[in-house]
Design a protein around this motif. Structure first.
Motif, PDB file in Angstrom:
ATOM      1  N   ASP A   7      -4.267  14.098   1.824  1.00  0.00           N
ATOM      2  CA  ASP A   7      -5.027  13.037   2.497  1.00  0.00           C
ATOM      3  C   ASP A   7      -5.502  13.601   3.822  1.00  0.00           C
ATOM      4  OD1 ASP A   7      -5.712  10.549   4.018  1.00  0.00           O
ATOM      5  OD2 ASP A   7      -4.870   9.586   2.226  1.00  0.00           O
ATOM      6  N   ASP A   9      -6.332  11.788   6.458  1.00  0.00           N
ATOM      7  CA  ASP A   9      -6.016  10.859   7.546  1.00  0.00           C
ATOM      8  C   ASP A   9      -4.605  11.156   8.045  1.00  0.00           C
ATOM      9  OD1 ASP A   9      -5.206   8.696   9.133  1.00  0.00           O
ATOM     10  OD2 ASP A   9      -6.476   7.290   8.048  1.00  0.00           O
ATOM     11  N   GLU A  11      -2.595   9.690  10.057  1.00  0.00           N
ATOM     12  CA  GLU A  11      -1.687   8.549  10.108  1.00  0.00           C
ATOM     13  C   GLU A  11      -1.179   8.194   8.718  1.00  0.00           C
ATOM     14  OE1 GLU A  11       0.717   5.504  11.258  1.00  0.00           O
ATOM     15  OE2 GLU A  11      -0.174   7.138  12.439  1.00  0.00           O
ATOM     16  N   ILE A  12      -2.051   8.257   7.715  1.00  0.00           N
ATOM     17  CA  ILE A  12      -1.627   8.003   6.338  1.00  0.00           C
ATOM     18  C   ILE A  12      -0.615   9.061   5.901  1.00  0.00           C
ATOM     19  CG2 ILE A  12      -2.360   7.942   3.927  1.00  0.00           C
ATOM     20  CD1 ILE A  12      -3.125   5.463   5.409  1.00  0.00           C
ATOM     21  N   GLN A  15       2.743   8.306   7.393  1.00  0.00           N
ATOM     22  CA  GLN A  15       3.400   7.202   6.698  1.00  0.00           C
ATOM     23  C   GLN A  15       3.967   7.658   5.349  1.00  0.00           C
ATOM     24  OE1 GLN A  15       1.003   3.575   6.456  1.00  0.00           O
ATOM     25  NE2 GLN A  15      -0.050   4.137   8.345  1.00  0.00           N
ATOM     26  N   ASP A  56      -5.311  11.478  -2.382  1.00  0.00           N
ATOM     27  CA  ASP A  56      -6.291  10.492  -1.928  1.00  0.00           C
ATOM     28  C   ASP A  56      -7.530  10.612  -2.819  1.00  0.00           C
ATOM     29  OD1 ASP A  56      -7.504   8.535  -0.459  1.00  0.00           O
ATOM     30  OD2 ASP A  56      -8.109   9.856   1.181  1.00  0.00           O
ATOM     31  N   VAL A  86      -8.483   3.136  -1.410  1.00  0.00           N
ATOM     32  CA  VAL A  86      -8.833   1.747  -1.066  1.00  0.00           C
ATOM     33  C   VAL A  86      -9.523   1.069  -2.240  1.00  0.00           C
ATOM     34  CG1 VAL A  86      -9.012   2.213   1.391  1.00  0.00           C
ATOM     35  CG2 VAL A  86     -11.029   2.503  -0.061  1.00  0.00           C
ATOM     36  N   SER A 106      -2.865   1.375  -4.047  1.00  0.00           N
ATOM     37  CA  SER A 106      -3.952   0.920  -3.189  1.00  0.00           C
ATOM     38  C   SER A 106      -3.546   0.953  -1.720  1.00  0.00           C
ATOM     39  CB  SER A 106      -4.362  -0.509  -3.566  1.00  0.00           C
ATOM     40  OG  SER A 106      -4.845  -0.575  -4.888  1.00  0.00           O
ATOM     41  N   LYS A 107      -4.508   1.243  -0.864  1.00  0.00           N
ATOM     42  CA  LYS A 107      -4.304   1.142   0.576  1.00  0.00           C
ATOM     43  C   LYS A 107      -4.639  -0.287   1.008  1.00  0.00           C
ATOM     44  CE  LYS A 107      -5.671   5.951   1.540  1.00  0.00           C
ATOM     45  NZ  LYS A 107      -6.629   6.817   2.242  1.00  0.00           N
ATOM     46  N   PRO A 108      -4.012  -0.793   2.080  1.00  0.00           N
ATOM     47  CA  PRO A 108      -3.012  -0.125   2.916  1.00  0.00           C
ATOM     48  C   PRO A 108      -1.676   0.033   2.195  1.00  0.00           C
ATOM     49  CG  PRO A 108      -3.239  -2.406   3.564  1.00  0.00           C
ATOM     50  CD  PRO A 108      -4.312  -2.150   2.560  1.00  0.00           C
ATOM     51  N   LEU A 109      -0.898   1.029   2.633  1.00  0.00           N
ATOM     52  CA  LEU A 109       0.359   1.333   1.974  1.00  0.00           C
ATOM     53  C   LEU A 109       1.366   0.201   2.122  1.00  0.00           C
ATOM     54  CD1 LEU A 109       0.918   5.052   3.068  1.00  0.00           C
ATOM     55  CD2 LEU A 109       0.178   4.224   0.831  1.00  0.00           C
ATOM     56  N   ARG A 110       2.062  -0.047   1.037  1.00  0.00           N
ATOM     57  CA  ARG A 110       3.212  -0.957   1.059  1.00  0.00           C
ATOM     58  C   ARG A 110       4.431  -0.107   0.722  1.00  0.00           C
ATOM     59  NH1 ARG A 110      -0.975  -4.039  -1.275  1.00  0.00           N
ATOM     60  NH2 ARG A 110      -0.435  -3.292  -3.359  1.00  0.00           N
TER      61      ARG A 110
END
Length: 256
Positions: A7, A9, A11-12, A15, A56, A86, A106-110
């Motif tokens: 990915d 990103d 920040e992703i 996480q 991603d 997404v 799917s984003k946002p991550l759970r």
């Protein structure tokens, strides 16, 4: 356990690393490698074996779907793969699964959902350490006893050191799957040995000799040039002439 995250990103990626390092896998260290481009990921696959890959969909130099197609063409076995995006239309989900993805996030991550889905994929592909359901794991006339860490060949116990037994069991648990040197070192020695030493090669030689892993018995324990080792089982008439066919085929067909 080796996990790859692709990915662009940061920040992703952060996480994902936090969540994946907390997977409830008992007795196994988890390492998460992060890559930001398709090119970087393809280069990593030349030297690393991954138990799980999370891609991603949209990347700077390609897409996760394109990488799935590439892995199907050029790798001996597609690693367990999840697609992260997404996009959430039915058409997108169908496309991802039809291209070889094991699951779709799917984003946002759970975080809890990601953990649950990742564990399901790992379990489906046999990447989780499971309690022995039988006293022995048998492969033809070679039987491993995980509890006593002993191995029998043709009904007779084979004398092996602790590390030789662990290496042999790892290879047999991954028949037909090329394993990188780094992956083997981490799983067997915990990274204590430097990857350029001859430790692995010597142990491979001993395992091959002690278990009689030769063509006449339908076994091939061969080096994959520039990568690692792979144990294969064939009917005698099926044995290939070359011991490094996977690497030669992968290198010949890969394109940057």
């Amino acid at each position: 356990m080796f996990i790859a995250v692709l990915d662009d990103d940061p920040e992703i990626v952060r996480q994902l690393q936090l969540v994946l390092c907390e997977l409830p896998v008992r007795g196994v260290d988890i390492r998460v490698d992060a890559h930001g481009t398709c090119h970087a990921f393809r280069q990593a696959l030349r030297r690393s074996t991954y138990d799980l890959v999370i891609l991603d969909w949209e990347l700077p130099d390609g897409t996760g779907i394109e990488l799935l197609s590439w892995m199907r063409l050029y790798l001996a076995a597609l690693p367990p793969t999840m697609l992260l995006t997404v996009r959430n239309s039915e058409e997108d989900v169908v496309e991802a699964l039809s291209q070889g993805a094991d699951d779709y996030i799917s984003k946002p991550l759970r975080p809890q959902e990601l953990k649950a889905r990742a564990m399901t994929v790992l379990r489906h592909h046999g990447r989780l350490p499971m309690p022995a359901r039988a006293p022995q794991d048998c492969y033809g006339d070679i039987c491993f006893d995980p509890r006593g860490q002993t191995v029998m060949r043709a009904g007779e116990q084979v004398a092996m050191t602790h590390q030789e037994w662990r290496l042999a069991h790892l290879l047999f648990s991954n028949i037909d799957r090329p394993l990188s040197r780094g992956y083997i070192y981490e799983r067997i020695w915990g990274g204590e040995e430097h990857h350029s030493t001859r430790t692995l090669d010597v142990h491979i030689y001993r395992v091959r000799r002690k278990l009689d892993l030769v063509a006449e018995r339908g076994w091939q324990l061969a080096a994959v040039y520039g990568y690692g080792y792979r144990l294969r089982h064939f009917g005698i008439e099926e044995l290939p002439e070359t011991e490094s066919g996977w690497e030669e085929r992968w290198m010949d067909r890969s394109a940057e």
